[in-house]
Design an enzyme around this catalytic site. Structure first.
Site, PDB file in Angstrom:
ATOM      1  N   ASP A 104       0.866  -1.190   0.000  1.00 58.69           N
ATOM      2  CA  ASP A 104       0.000   0.000   0.000  1.00 58.69           C
ATOM      3  C   ASP A 104       0.897   1.232   0.000  1.00 58.69           C
ATOM      4  O   ASP A 104       0.531   2.285  -0.513  1.00 58.69           O
ATOM      5  CB  ASP A 104      -0.873   0.083   1.261  1.00 58.69           C
ATOM      6  CG  ASP A 104      -1.835  -1.078   1.398  1.00 58.69           C
ATOM      7  OD1 ASP A 104      -2.145  -1.710   0.382  1.00 58.69           O
ATOM      8  OD2 ASP A 104      -2.267  -1.350   2.548  1.00 58.69           O
TER       9      ASP A 104
ATOM     10  N   MET B 183       0.224  -0.419  13.458  1.00 54.80           N
ATOM     11  CA  MET B 183       0.188  -1.780  12.890  1.00 54.80           C
ATOM     12  C   MET B 183       0.633  -1.752  11.432  1.00 54.80           C
ATOM     13  O   MET B 183       0.357  -0.794  10.705  1.00 54.80           O
ATOM     14  CB  MET B 183      -1.241  -2.327  12.986  1.00 54.80           C
ATOM     15  CG  MET B 183      -1.446  -3.721  12.457  1.00 54.80           C
ATOM     16  SD  MET B 183      -1.742  -3.815  10.670  1.00 54.80           S
ATOM     17  CE  MET B 183      -3.538  -3.820  10.610  1.00 54.80           C
TER      18      MET B 183
ATOM     19  N   GLU C  54      -5.150 -13.115  11.515  1.00 55.55           N
ATOM     20  CA  GLU C  54      -6.527 -12.673  11.234  1.00 55.55           C
ATOM     21  C   GLU C  54      -7.310 -13.795  10.561  1.00 55.55           C
ATOM     22  O   GLU C  54      -7.074 -14.111   9.394  1.00 55.55           O
ATOM     23  CB  GLU C  54      -6.503 -11.436  10.326  1.00 55.55           C
ATOM     24  CG  GLU C  54      -7.915 -10.940  10.004  1.00 55.55           C
ATOM     25  CD  GLU C  54      -7.918  -9.660   9.192  1.00 55.55           C
ATOM     26  OE1 GLU C  54      -6.892  -8.942   9.179  1.00 55.55           O
ATOM     27  OE2 GLU C  54      -8.951  -9.383   8.557  1.00 55.55           O
TER      28      GLU C  54
ATOM     29  N   LYS D  94     -10.398 -15.887   8.750  1.00 57.01           N
ATOM     30  CA  LYS D  94     -11.503 -15.618   7.816  1.00 57.01           C
ATOM     31  C   LYS D  94     -11.952 -16.962   7.239  1.00 57.01           C
ATOM     32  O   LYS D  94     -11.101 -17.789   6.901  1.00 57.01           O
ATOM     33  CB  LYS D  94     -11.042 -14.687   6.694  1.00 57.01           C
ATOM     34  CG  LYS D  94     -12.176 -14.237   5.777  1.00 57.01           C
ATOM     35  CD  LYS D  94     -11.725 -13.187   4.761  1.00 57.01           C
ATOM     36  CE  LYS D  94     -12.913 -12.701   3.945  1.00 57.01           C
ATOM     37  NZ  LYS D  94     -12.530 -11.774   2.882  1.00 57.01           N
TER      38      LYS D  94
ATOM     39  N   ASP E  89     -17.454  -5.741   4.460  1.00 55.92           N
ATOM     40  CA  ASP E  89     -16.518  -4.688   4.918  1.00 55.92           C
ATOM     41  C   ASP E  89     -17.178  -3.304   4.954  1.00 55.92           C
ATOM     42  O   ASP E  89     -16.570  -2.307   4.559  1.00 55.92           O
ATOM     43  CB  ASP E  89     -15.274  -4.621   4.001  1.00 55.92           C
ATOM     44  CG  ASP E  89     -14.346  -5.816   4.188  1.00 55.92           C
ATOM     45  OD1 ASP E  89     -14.347  -6.423   5.263  1.00 55.92           O
ATOM     46  OD2 ASP E  89     -13.613  -6.133   3.229  1.00 55.92           O
TER      47      ASP E  89
ATOM     48  N   ASP F 130     -11.302  -1.623   9.395  1.00 58.48           N
ATOM     49  CA  ASP F 130     -10.938  -2.294   8.145  1.00 58.48           C
ATOM     50  C   ASP F 130     -12.220  -2.409   7.333  1.00 58.48           C
ATOM     51  O   ASP F 130     -12.864  -3.447   7.317  1.00 58.48           O
ATOM     52  CB  ASP F 130     -10.332  -3.670   8.417  1.00 58.48           C
ATOM     53  CG  ASP F 130      -9.956  -4.375   7.122  1.00 58.48           C
ATOM     54  OD1 ASP F 130      -9.964  -3.700   6.069  1.00 58.48           O
ATOM     55  OD2 ASP F 130      -9.685  -5.580   7.152  1.00 58.48           O
TER      56      ASP F 130
HETATM   57  C1  GLT Z   1      -7.721  -7.426   3.043  1.00 59.05           C
HETATM   58  C2  GLT Z   1      -8.611  -8.201   3.950  1.00 59.05           C
HETATM   59  C3  GLT Z   1      -8.619  -7.666   5.317  1.00 59.05           C
HETATM   60  C4  GLT Z   1      -7.292  -7.785   6.003  1.00 59.05           C
HETATM   61  C5  GLT Z   1      -6.252  -6.984   5.354  1.00 59.05           C
HETATM   62  C6  GLT Z   1      -4.938  -7.243   6.045  1.00 59.05           C
HETATM   63  S1  GLT Z   1      -6.172  -7.240   3.676  1.00 59.05           S
HETATM   64  O1  GLT Z   1      -8.227  -6.155   2.796  1.00 59.05           O
HETATM   65  O2  GLT Z   1      -9.927  -8.176   3.407  1.00 59.05           O
HETATM   66  O3  GLT Z   1      -9.590  -8.274   6.116  1.00 59.05           O
HETATM   67  O4  GLT Z   1      -7.425  -7.303   7.305  1.00 59.05           O
HETATM   68  O5  GLT Z   1      -4.117  -8.074   5.323  1.00 59.05           O
HETATM   69 MN    MN Z   2      -9.410  -7.336   8.113  1.00 60.15          MN
HETATM   70 MN    MN Z   3     -13.202  -8.285   5.593  1.00 57.92          MN
END
Ligand code: GLT
Ligand code: MN
Ligand code: MN
Length: 385
Positions: free
Chosen positions: A59, A90, A183, A185, A259, A289
């Site tokens: 970025d 961060m 993180e 997902k 998001d 985010d």
């Molecule tokens: C990406 C993702 C996010 C993460 C970011 C960190 S990148 O945008 O969707 O949830 O937090 O890598």
């Molecule tokens: Mn994220």
């Molecule tokens: Mn997300």
């Protein structure tokens, strides 16, 4: 907390450069906003009262920039930080955009890809530390699979552990002082992603070489996508002392990773998350985010950023009112909330429990007043009390 809900640096609000800089591209449509200069992002967010920004390596420094260019970019960015007083608490690395990571990064079947990913991540820890970061986030967006036959999940977890251990080793060897936050997902962009939820990731940390260096960066949208309570996920992460960072946004269950602006969906879960963080006096960053809607022009981006912070402050004010509301406190008494904090074991220990003859009927006949309590909370959130 001021009644005008004006964000200021003391509130510790941070945004990823990729959030306000999101150009509105989606799987079906092109960019709708021009690229945002990171220096402008720092200035605009500072004007709005934010505390700092976070970034992926690329970025800030476009992939493949020669060393001299990298240094110029960092210098110019640092000048913006110095001019505004903004911080970089961060940093993270992009291990998902480049074609080389299409089959995975740390868990790619090809060792050459894995080594490239580890090197990129280690270099990103240096960039982050150089700009003052204390937390290094790892989101394994490509660590997954669609064709299950092609991935041995146990072997992939071995490689995942190996990679995190190497990144930690690099941080230690170089004395960078970063803590790592994984993180989770569940899916998107892969059909299934490894470490899909907070629970999976917490268990994984126990197998690492330096588990004390590694915690979590849970995201509102990611737990919610699975239909799980983000509030509970954060509460358990705090219970394990693993809440190193947090990604706040909004999401409806059962949809793609939306998001959205914090507070725009799931307001009840958002309230309980804010209440949890505020009651715990958690000292981490309130990091957003999220992406502005694709409908927005360049100015709408700042309405989005302001909205995230204002919704947090409004919900924090609701949490304060919750604590001070006599009727809510009385309802909590009826719900017996305080007695959950008492140990179950009586003075006489397990023997006393085994020798007792509880009045099951009387215990079962109790009402807990949840209808009244929950309605009071609903009215608080709706602004009716
Ligand atoms: C990406 C993702 C996010 C993460 C970011 C960190 S990148 O945008 O969707 O949830 O937090 O890598
Ligand atoms: Mn994220
Ligand atoms: Mn997300």
């Amino acid at each position: 907390m001021t009644e005008s809900f004006t964000p200021s640096p003391e509130h510790h609000f941070t945004f990823g450069l990729w959030t306000v800089g999101n150009p509105g591209r989606d799987p079906f449509g092109h960019e709708v906003r021009p690229p945002l200069d990171p220096v402008e992002a720092v200035h605009r967010l500072s004007d709005l009262g934010a505390y700092g920004v976070s970034f992926h390596d690329n970025d800030l420094v476009p992939y493949g920039s020669p060393g001299s260019e990298r240094d110029d970019i960092v210098k110019r960015f640092r000048r913006a930080l110095d001019a505004t007083g903004m911080r970089v608490p961060m940093a993270t690395t992009n291990l998902f955009s480049r074609p080389v990571f299409k089959e995975g990064a740390f868990t790619a079947n090809d060792p050459g890809v894995r080594r490239l990913a580890i090197r990129k991540a280690c270099e990103a820890t240096e960039l982050g530390a150089e700009l003052g970061a204390e937390v290094f986030v790892l989101w394994g967006g490509r660590e997954g699979v669609e064709a299950d036959a092609a991935k041995d999940v146990a072997a992939a977890l071995d490689r995942y552990k190996e990679a995190i251990d190497l990144v930690c080793q690099h941080i230690r060897d170089r004395g960078l002082g970063l803590r790592v936050a994984l993180e989770p997902k569940p899916n998107e962009p892969r059909g299934d992603i490894l470490l899909p939820t907070v629970g999976h990731a917490l268990a994984f940390i126990g197998r690492l070489q330096w588990p004390e260096m590694v915690g979590l960066n849970p995201e509102f949208a990611h737990e919610t996508m699975s239909g799980l309570s983000f509030h509970h996920a954060v509460a358990q992460t705090l219970w394990h002392d693993k809440l190193f960072h947090i990604d706040l946004n909004a999401q409806r269950i059962g949809k793609y990773d939306q998001d959205f602006r914090f507070g725009s969906e799931g307001i009840r879960d958002a309230f309980y998350v804010v209440k949890l963080l505020e009651d715990a006096q958690w000292d981490g960053m309130r990091h957003f985010d999220a992406h502005p809607y694709r409908t927005e022009d360049a100015e709408g981006v700042w309405d989005f950023a302001r909205g995230c912070m204002r919704s947090y402050l409004i919900l924090a004010d609701k949490a304060r009112r919750f604590r001070e509301d006599a009727e809510i406190q009385a309802a909590l008494h009826v719900a017996k909330l305080a007695t959950l904090a008492e140990p179950t074991t009586p003075a006489g220990g397990l023997a006393e429990i085994m020798a007792s003859s509880p009045d099951e009927e009387a215990l079962a006949a109790q009402g807990y007043g949840h209808e009244r309590l929950d309605q009071l909370v609903t009215e608080l959130i709706l602004g009716a009390r």
